[in-house]
Motif scaffolding. Structure first.
Motif, PDB file in Angstrom:
ATOM      1  N   VAL A  40      40.260  42.006  30.971  1.00  0.00           N
ATOM      2  CA  VAL A  40      40.699  42.742  32.152  1.00  0.00           C
ATOM      3  C   VAL A  40      39.867  43.995  32.300  1.00  0.00           C
ATOM      4  CG1 VAL A  40      42.619  44.017  33.204  1.00  0.00           C
ATOM      5  CG2 VAL A  40      43.057  41.872  31.998  1.00  0.00           C
ATOM      6  N   ASN A  41      39.498  44.333  33.521  1.00  0.00           N
ATOM      7  CA  ASN A  41      38.803  45.586  33.801  1.00  0.00           C
ATOM      8  C   ASN A  41      39.840  46.666  34.076  1.00  0.00           C
ATOM      9  OD1 ASN A  41      37.199  47.683  34.592  1.00  0.00           O
ATOM     10  ND2 ASN A  41      36.137  46.586  36.224  1.00  0.00           N
ATOM     11  N   GLN A  42      40.095  47.493  33.064  1.00  0.00           N
ATOM     12  CA  GLN A  42      41.087  48.559  33.189  1.00  0.00           C
ATOM     13  C   GLN A  42      40.476  49.835  33.776  1.00  0.00           C
ATOM     14  OE1 GLN A  42      44.079  47.704  32.583  1.00  0.00           O
ATOM     15  NE2 GLN A  42      44.225  46.319  30.838  1.00  0.00           N
ATOM     16  N   HIS A  43      39.169  49.839  34.017  1.00  0.00           N
ATOM     17  CA  HIS A  43      38.475  51.007  34.567  1.00  0.00           C
ATOM     18  C   HIS A  43      38.643  52.234  33.659  1.00  0.00           C
ATOM     19  CE1 HIS A  43      37.645  48.846  38.299  1.00  0.00           C
ATOM     20  NE2 HIS A  43      38.890  48.419  38.239  1.00  0.00           N
ATOM     21  N   GLN A  44      38.561  52.012  32.347  1.00  0.00           N
ATOM     22  CA  GLN A  44      38.614  53.100  31.375  1.00  0.00           C
ATOM     23  C   GLN A  44      37.472  52.912  30.384  1.00  0.00           C
ATOM     24  OE1 GLN A  44      42.426  53.568  29.479  1.00  0.00           O
ATOM     25  NE2 GLN A  44      43.386  54.409  31.299  1.00  0.00           N
TER      26      GLN A  44
END
Length: 328
Positions: free
Chosen positions: A192-196
């Motif tokens: 998943v791309n959690q953008h962190q």
């Protein structure tokens, strides 16, 4: 780079610094240096050559932290707080003491000693804030991240409530501009791309950048650390064999994730915390604990210190020879 241990300017804050395993016999006795402040200031960062250190008082906010630069050789202090700054923070300093990096009024910035002034750096388009985590000893490059609050992204597959973003940045300090770092990881161990994603440290030559992915997603485990090679524009995950669809394969039995990475002053070693989970005989619950790990940037060799006496000893720092220093 702030993990230098060859010169000991040490403050013990409820933790014990020592070398783990076989390296314990080879460490030298530290020399403790007294410094001027009597307001509860602590050492927060140090130059790679050990000649400069950063102090911060025990303020409740960045604006009351009173960051200062100390010349370790002369014990002289320089106030880094600038008039008009509602908040400033310091993280690292160059070998000549001329550049101190951190944040100024919420923006990534560096403080230039010769003019005693903060200078903000470029941030990503439409982003709101950021900070600098580390600088090369010569003051040429700096790394850190931009931050911002956003709604759902067009490519977002993270939970619908997710809003806070962290994006890694590499800066050229001569221009203050962001340098492109293509082919960075975007998805965590749960795919998943959690953008962190953030840059933590950089090697002295500017080639290797230490990064970490995700800051809060531990169930299921998604956190990991990596090293980005600017020469090849590729990255290597620390402690795992990455897989695009299936579960990642740990390089140590029981390893769930890695966190809190730190790079050696020469940029060739990384240590940090490895979160372990081992089955317990006669119990339905596994035994979970943290230990130190060591990673060789050149060979990509990974090892954890997973003996009975190593539990809950975190990898705090690593020197140029690969000696790992832990904290309890």
């Amino acid at each position: 780079m702030r993990n230098l241990l060859t010169r000991a300017l040490t403050v013990v804050l409820g933790c014990l610094l020592f070398a783990v395993h076989s390296y314990a016999q080879s460490t030298q006795s530290p020399t403790f240096l007294n410094y001027t402040p009597n307001d509860g200031a602590i050492v927060y960062g140090m130059s790679a050559n050990g000649n400069w250190a950063l102090l911060k008082s025990g303020g409740d906010t960045y604006s009351s932290a009173q960051p200062r630069l100390i010349n370790v050789l002369t014990n002289s202090l320089t106030d880094i707080t600038t008039i008009g700054a509602t908040a400033c923070d310091v993280t690292d300093v160059t070998d000549d003491g001329n550049y101190v990096v951190g944040s100024y009024n919420g923006l990534p910035a560096y403080w230039y000693k010769k003019i005693k002034q903060w200078n903000t750096l470029e941030i990503l388009t439409d982003w709101s804030s950021g900070t600098v985590s580390a600088v090369t000893p010569d003051g040429k490059y700096a790394v850190g991240y931009c931050t911002g609050f956003y709604g759902i992204h067009e490519d977002d597959d993270a939970p619908a409530s997710y809003e806070f973003d962290i994006a890694p940045c590499l800066w050229d300090l001569s221009t203050g501009k962001i340098i492109s770092t293509p082919n960075l990881p975007t998805r965590d161990m749960t795919h998943v791309n959690q953008h962190q994603n953030a840059f933590v440290d950089i090697s002295p030559d500017g080639r290797y950048i230490l990064g970490r992915m995700d800051f809060s997603y531990v169930a299921p485990p998604s956190l990991f650390c990596y090293v980005y090679d600017r020469t090849t524009s590729t990255y290597s995950v620390i402690g795992f064999d990455e897989h695009p669809i299936d579960d990642w394969i740990p390089k140590a039995e029981g390893l769930l994730f890695t966190e809190f990475p730190a790079m050696s002053p020469n940029g060739l070693w990384v240590t940090g915390t490895a979160y372990m989970s081992k089955a317990t005989t006669g119990s339905a619950f596994s035994n979970e604990y943290r230990v130190a790990f060591r990673y060789n940037v050149k060979t990509k060799a990974f090892e954890v210190y997973d003996g009975e006496e190593d539990k809950d000893v975190y990898g705090a720092s690593v020197d140029n020879e690969g000696k790992v220093y832990g904290a309890t």
